[in-house]
Design an enzyme around this catalytic site. Structure first.
Site, PDB file in Angstrom:
ATOM      1  N   HIS A  96       0.898  -2.453  12.007  1.00  0.00           N
ATOM      2  CA  HIS A  96      -0.320  -2.311  12.038  1.00  0.00           C
ATOM      3  C   HIS A  96      -1.249  -3.482  12.067  1.00  0.00           C
ATOM      4  O   HIS A  96      -0.959  -4.705  12.095  1.00  0.00           O
ATOM      5  CB  HIS A  96      -1.198  -2.076  11.222  1.00  0.00           C
ATOM      6  N   HIS A 154      -4.047  -6.058  11.684  1.00  0.00           N
ATOM      7  CA  HIS A 154      -5.242  -6.509  11.113  1.00  0.00           C
ATOM      8  C   HIS A 154      -6.663  -7.097  11.840  1.00  0.00           C
ATOM      9  O   HIS A 154      -6.184  -7.730  12.022  1.00  0.00           O
ATOM     10  CB  HIS A 154      -4.797  -7.160   9.347  1.00  0.00           C
TER      11      HIS A 154
HETATM   12  P1  5GP Z   1       0.362  -4.687   5.349  1.00  0.00           P
HETATM   13  O1  5GP Z   1       0.882  -5.458   3.633  1.00  0.00           O
HETATM   14  O2  5GP Z   1       1.519  -4.112   5.458  1.00  0.00           O
HETATM   15  O3  5GP Z   1       0.670  -5.596   6.692  1.00  0.00           O
HETATM   16  O4  5GP Z   1      -0.846  -3.705   5.125  1.00  0.00           O
HETATM   17  C1  5GP Z   1      -1.015  -2.596   4.870  1.00  0.00           C
HETATM   18  C2  5GP Z   1      -3.290  -2.653   4.688  1.00  0.00           C
HETATM   19  O5  5GP Z   1      -3.299  -1.080   4.822  1.00  0.00           O
HETATM   20  C3  5GP Z   1      -3.191  -3.179   3.515  1.00  0.00           C
HETATM   21  O6  5GP Z   1      -4.543  -3.886   3.823  1.00  0.00           O
HETATM   22  C4  5GP Z   1      -3.802  -2.115   2.702  1.00  0.00           C
HETATM   23  O7  5GP Z   1      -4.640  -1.896   2.136  1.00  0.00           O
HETATM   24  C5  5GP Z   1      -3.774  -0.956   3.728  1.00  0.00           C
HETATM   25  N1  5GP Z   1      -4.151   0.609   3.068  1.00  0.00           N
HETATM   26  C6  5GP Z   1      -2.700   1.170   2.032  1.00  0.00           C
HETATM   27  N2  5GP Z   1      -2.875   2.179   2.196  1.00  0.00           N
HETATM   28  C7  5GP Z   1      -4.111   2.914   3.460  1.00  0.00           C
HETATM   29  C8  5GP Z   1      -4.242   4.148   3.618  1.00  0.00           C
HETATM   30  O8  5GP Z   1      -4.156   5.074   2.777  1.00  0.00           O
HETATM   31  N3  5GP Z   1      -5.524   4.272   3.882  1.00  0.00           N
HETATM   32  C9  5GP Z   1      -5.877   3.177   4.373  1.00  0.00           C
HETATM   33  N4  5GP Z   1      -7.055   3.010   5.461  1.00  0.00           N
HETATM   34  N5  5GP Z   1      -5.562   1.364   4.256  1.00  0.00           N
HETATM   35  C10 5GP Z   1      -4.326   1.603   3.744  1.00  0.00           C
END
Ligand code: 5GP
Ligand code: ZN
Length: 143
Positions: free
Chosen positions: A100, A102
């Site tokens: 994903h 950001h």
């Molecule tokens: P990572 O650390 O993997 O790059 O970012 C994961 C992101 O996903 C985090 O910013 C977290 O807040 C978001 N996130 C985790 N679970 C959910 C969810 O169930 N729904 C949404 N909309 N965001 C999520």
């Protein structure tokens, strides 16, 4: 779809999300725990853990949506800029194993720092090490 993947569950409609963009291959929605107002995630609908796991056409589709969304995301919250980034791999801080991108809106005096600030001491690399690394990367791009 991967079992036990939160983002696959969002794609399947099993977990609600504040969707801001959707097409056949890509979905974008607000981050549930935002680092700033407007923090948006852009994902391929198909489950791929890492950036490099996506086929290149899908990677292009994801980047095209990032490109398309930056301006509306910034405008929606009157931001002055944004940090656009992927945490790629657990060691890099990736918590959800479904790749994903950001988009995190940035504001003058928001107190946050550039991507460079997440790294510690910089390595001191000799010219021949840099030459070897560059050659190795270039070799790796040959299919
Ligand atoms: P990572 O650390 O993997 O790059 O970012 C994961 C992101 O996903 C985090 O910013 C977290 O807040 C978001 N996130 C985790 N679970 C959910 C969810 O169930 N729904 C949404 N909309 N965001 C999520
Ligand atoms: Zn998934």
């Amino acid at each position: 779809m991967s079992e036990d993947c939160i983002f696959c569950s969002i794609v399947a409609g099993e977990i609600p999300s504040r969707t801001v963009y959707e097409d056949d291959d890509v979905l974008a929605f607000l981050d549930a725990n935002p680092l700033a107002p407007g923090h948006t995630l852009v994902i391929p609908k198909a489950h791929h853990e890492h950036v490099q796991d996506m086929p290149s056409d899908l990677a292009g589709d994801v980047f095209a949506v990032l490109n398309r969304l930056v301006e509306p995301v910034e405008s929606a919250v009157d931001a002055d800029g944004s940090t656009v980034a992927f945490n790629n791999g657990e060691v890099a801080g990736q918590e959800v194993p479904h790749t994903h991108g950001h988009i995190v809106p940035r504001f003058e005096d928001d107190g946050s720092r550039p991507i460079h600030s997440i790294f510690g001491d910089r390595p001191n690399l000799a010219d021949d090490e840099l030459d070897d690394i560059a050659a190795s990367i270039a070799d790796g791009t040959d299919d």
